[in-house]
Design a protein around this motif. Structure first.
Motif, PDB file in Angstrom:
ATOM      1  N   ASP A   1       0.634  -1.230  -0.274  1.00 32.70           N
ATOM      2  CA  ASP A   1       0.307   0.011   0.079  1.00 32.70           C
ATOM      3  C   ASP A   1       0.526   1.079  -0.112  1.00 32.70           C
ATOM      4  OD1 ASP A   1      -2.850  -1.194   0.295  1.00 32.70           O
ATOM      5  OD2 ASP A   1      -2.165  -1.939   2.287  1.00 32.70           O
ATOM      6  N   ALA A   2       1.886   1.211   1.067  1.00 36.67           N
ATOM      7  CA  ALA A   2       3.103   1.882   0.598  1.00 36.67           C
ATOM      8  C   ALA A   2       4.514   1.979   0.294  1.00 36.67           C
ATOM      9  CB  ALA A   2       2.670   3.188   1.793  1.00 36.67           C
ATOM     10  N   ILE A   3       5.384   2.296  -0.130  1.00 42.83           N
ATOM     11  CA  ILE A   3       6.653   2.341   0.750  1.00 42.83           C
ATOM     12  C   ILE A   3       7.171   4.270   0.747  1.00 42.83           C
ATOM     13  CG2 ILE A   3       9.126   2.506  -0.468  1.00 42.83           C
ATOM     14  CD1 ILE A   3       7.613   1.143  -2.886  1.00 42.83           C
ATOM     15  N   PHE A   4       8.078   3.151   2.508  1.00 44.44           N
ATOM     16  CA  PHE A   4       8.406   4.718   2.735  1.00 44.44           C
ATOM     17  C   PHE A   4      10.308   4.188   2.846  1.00 44.44           C
ATOM     18  CE2 PHE A   4       6.334   6.489   6.714  1.00 44.44           C
ATOM     19  CZ  PHE A   4       5.497   6.241   6.188  1.00 44.44           C
TER      20      PHE A   4
ATOM     21  N   SER B   1       9.468   4.304  -9.755  1.00 40.61           N
ATOM     22  CA  SER B   1       9.443   2.280  -9.477  1.00 40.61           C
ATOM     23  C   SER B   1       7.894   2.571  -9.153  1.00 40.61           C
ATOM     24  CB  SER B   1      10.073   2.012  -8.716  1.00 40.61           C
ATOM     25  OG  SER B   1      11.440   1.580  -9.490  1.00 40.61           O
ATOM     26  N   ALA B   2       7.298   3.138  -7.875  1.00 38.85           N
ATOM     27  CA  ALA B   2       6.146   3.062  -7.940  1.00 38.85           C
ATOM     28  C   ALA B   2       5.535   3.553  -8.864  1.00 38.85           C
ATOM     29  CB  ALA B   2       6.019   3.901  -6.728  1.00 38.85           C
TER      30      ALA B   2
ATOM     31  N   ILE C   1       0.400   2.587  -4.955  1.00 43.03           N
ATOM     32  CA  ILE C   1       1.739   3.155  -4.500  1.00 43.03           C
ATOM     33  C   ILE C   1       1.470   4.176  -3.585  1.00 43.03           C
ATOM     34  CG2 ILE C   1       3.644   1.913  -3.196  1.00 43.03           C
ATOM     35  CD1 ILE C   1       3.528  -0.506  -4.993  1.00 43.03           C
ATOM     36  N   ASN C   2       1.660   4.274  -2.492  1.00 48.75           N
ATOM     37  CA  ASN C   2       2.135   5.685  -2.314  1.00 48.75           C
ATOM     38  C   ASN C   2       2.894   5.931  -1.773  1.00 48.75           C
ATOM     39  OD1 ASN C   2      -0.824   6.971  -2.542  1.00 48.75           O
ATOM     40  ND2 ASN C   2      -1.432   5.821  -0.593  1.00 48.75           N
ATOM     41  N   VAL C   3       4.074   6.468  -2.580  1.00 53.76           N
ATOM     42  CA  VAL C   3       6.225   7.088  -1.297  1.00 53.76           C
ATOM     43  C   VAL C   3       5.469   8.242  -0.362  1.00 53.76           C
ATOM     44  CG1 VAL C   3       7.927   7.694  -1.824  1.00 53.76           C
ATOM     45  CG2 VAL C   3       6.245   6.352  -3.204  1.00 53.76           C
TER      46      VAL C   3
ATOM     47  N   LEU D   1      -2.371   6.074  10.938  1.00 52.25           N
ATOM     48  CA  LEU D   1      -2.870   6.444   9.330  1.00 52.25           C
ATOM     49  C   LEU D   1      -2.390   4.874   8.232  1.00 52.25           C
ATOM     50  CD1 LEU D   1      -0.761   9.314   9.021  1.00 52.25           C
ATOM     51  CD2 LEU D   1      -3.145   9.388   9.051  1.00 52.25           C
ATOM     52  N   PHE D   2      -1.998   3.797   9.350  1.00 50.41           N
ATOM     53  CA  PHE D   2      -1.235   2.771   8.251  1.00 50.41           C
ATOM     54  C   PHE D   2      -1.647   1.413   8.432  1.00 50.41           C
ATOM     55  CE2 PHE D   2       1.098   6.309   7.034  1.00 50.41           C
ATOM     56  CZ  PHE D   2       1.409   6.586   5.966  1.00 50.41           C
TER      57      PHE D   2
END
Lengths: 312, 312
Positions: free
Chosen positions: A170-173, A188-189, A196-198, A290-291
């Motif tokens: 769902d997300a990348i940090f 890449s996302a 995918i939210n970065v 939030l996650f």
């Protein structure tokens, strides 16, 4: 060329020289975050950091006639080793401008790859002037640590691999310093991910990327320092537009929060990471509401710690 | 039952509760040793150490009627967590006798698995008396840290996995304390390997296993201490005969050599290991002339380091 094809090509270009690093999980950290967290462990990458990707992609993209006189850069950190390593792989010369305050372990590492080290005063102006002199003297091609499209595309291969391993994120940090990794992660996302939210984590002490996003233009770093010493640089004119357009949020964290997350990763995951690598986890912990229940990727950027300060 | 079948059965028994840990390599360490070295990274095992294997195999081998009153042990180290973890997996009670000098992080870890901790004076006599009282009071079954065939067979699954991953090993190095891991490693090398010699590393300061092999009978540990705090126990009457018969050599190493190898692994491999885990590498480095060009397996036993002593 299509943008996705450019990144795929970058990946093929550097694959013979990099490790496909593992994606790790940890039950304790999942519980703590209330999310499923997938760590892309670039501390196990060649040279001990993701920067090998960008340095290699930039060097390998140069034509044979361009590189006969070698490559050069200025860096006190992992990009120095990345350029030295890329030059070694190509069998060409590397000239690395380093501040004379750089730790011996870092200088030794660059020497270990056979590069020539040129020392300068420890400030941005001296670095840039010295690297210019090196270019004039040697004819070597300059590879900027982050404000270089080939470097950005190289760093992008890290998130590409993460997404290949976990297509359901769902997300990348990622952490943000100059923005090479963060902008590459955005690319890449967008190209390889599905919704995918970065997000970025940034030290509160050097929150120039956070302020830049707020103001809508690059706000330079003030020169304050952080234990996350890889994240003290300003954004570049190539990285900022990508970040402004594609990053869903930058969260700042305190020095204490960075230390705590570093310790969680050392103690619970049993891996050595640099404090800069702990910034995304600190940011996730701070915003975990939030996650909840999400699948979150985190890029562990490197593991080059100076152990001379530890009593063995 | 055939001996190989016993080990295979032990492996199947514990597989649902353990990780198949990675086998890692490192170019720097290969160069240093002049050999190809394959590290079985049990620091990534459940509870952070290989001991999960033995504790689980012993607990899971008990009949349903035997375990209704729980299991117990005495340990200040990883076996305490192993028994607590096994009990949690089985949904039964665990009673762990720990010296009152045990570090808070270790006591917390045992509590974390829901076990009851009973403190005693920090000496062997008090431990054994206290665990006997616990058995009498609760009816719990005692699981010895190493002098227990099911524990030995559980620890053997570690080398079994290593051999499954690398069938071409010439040698395996393990550390030796009470000898549970070392005797188990001997069994797996004999049953599943092709001409694999097993060697042990032992701290010079607590060289009782080395002396036992020389004398042909168990020489008890003298109570001296080592930074490799997992290796300060004496051999048992079940572990010693296997070791005497099957180990090709025990090499002793100094405290300085243990520190140096710990640092190599932290710094170069980017993984957190306990000093006890560095003893086999220190032993290989000391004897590297004997292993030139060979393929050598090393068991990294655990990664439970007390980080309260580090300034973050």
């Amino acid at each position: 060329m299509q943008k996705t094809a450019r990144l795929s090509l970058a990946h093929e270009r550097i694959k013979p020289y990099i490790h496909r690093t593992p994606v790790m999980t940890n039950a304790f950290i999942n519980d703590l975050c209330g999310a499923e967290v997938f760590f892309k462990a670039e501390n196990f990458q060649k040279i001990g950091a993701f920067k090998a990707r960008g340095g290699l992609n930039a060097a390998l993209s140069l034509g044979p006639e361009e590189i006969t006189k070698g490559i050069c850069t200025h860096s006190s950190g992992n990009h120095a080793q990345a350029v030295a390593y890329a030059a070694k792989m190509l069998g060409i010369k590397a000239y690395i401008v380093m501040p004379k305050t750089a730790t011996r372990v870092k200088v030794d590492a660059v020497h270990g790859y056979g590069a020539e080290v040129i020392f300068c005063e420890p400030n941005q102006k001296a670095r840039e002037e010295t690297v210019l002199q090196v270019q004039q003297r040697t004819g070597a091609v300059f590879i900027h640590p982050y404000n270089n499209l080939k470097v950005i595309e190289g760093q992008a291969t890290c998130a590409k691999e993460l997404i290949e391993s976990r297509s359901d994120l769902d997300a990348i940090f990622a952490p943000v310093g100059g923005g090479g990794l963060l902008s590459g992660t955005c690319l890449s996302a967008a190209y390889f991910g599905k919704d995918i939210n970065v997000y970025a984590g940034e030290p509160e002490e050097v929150n120039d990327a956070f302020l830049s996003l707020q103001k809508g233009e690059i706000v330079p770093a003030t020169g304050k320092i952080s234990i996350a010493d890889g994240l003290m640089t300003s954004l570049g004119n190539l990285t900022f537009p990508i970040i402004r357009e594609q990053v869903s949020g930058i969260f700042t964290v305190t020095e204490a929060e960075i230390r705590q997350s570093t310790r969680f990763i050392w103690e619970r995951m049993k891996i050595i990471i640099e404090p800069s690598s702990a910034v995304p986890l600190a940011a996730l912990l701070k915003t975990r509401e939030l996650f909840k229940g999400k699948k979150v990727g985190i890029i562990i950027t490197g593991g080059n710690v100076d152990f001379n300060h530890i009593e063995w």
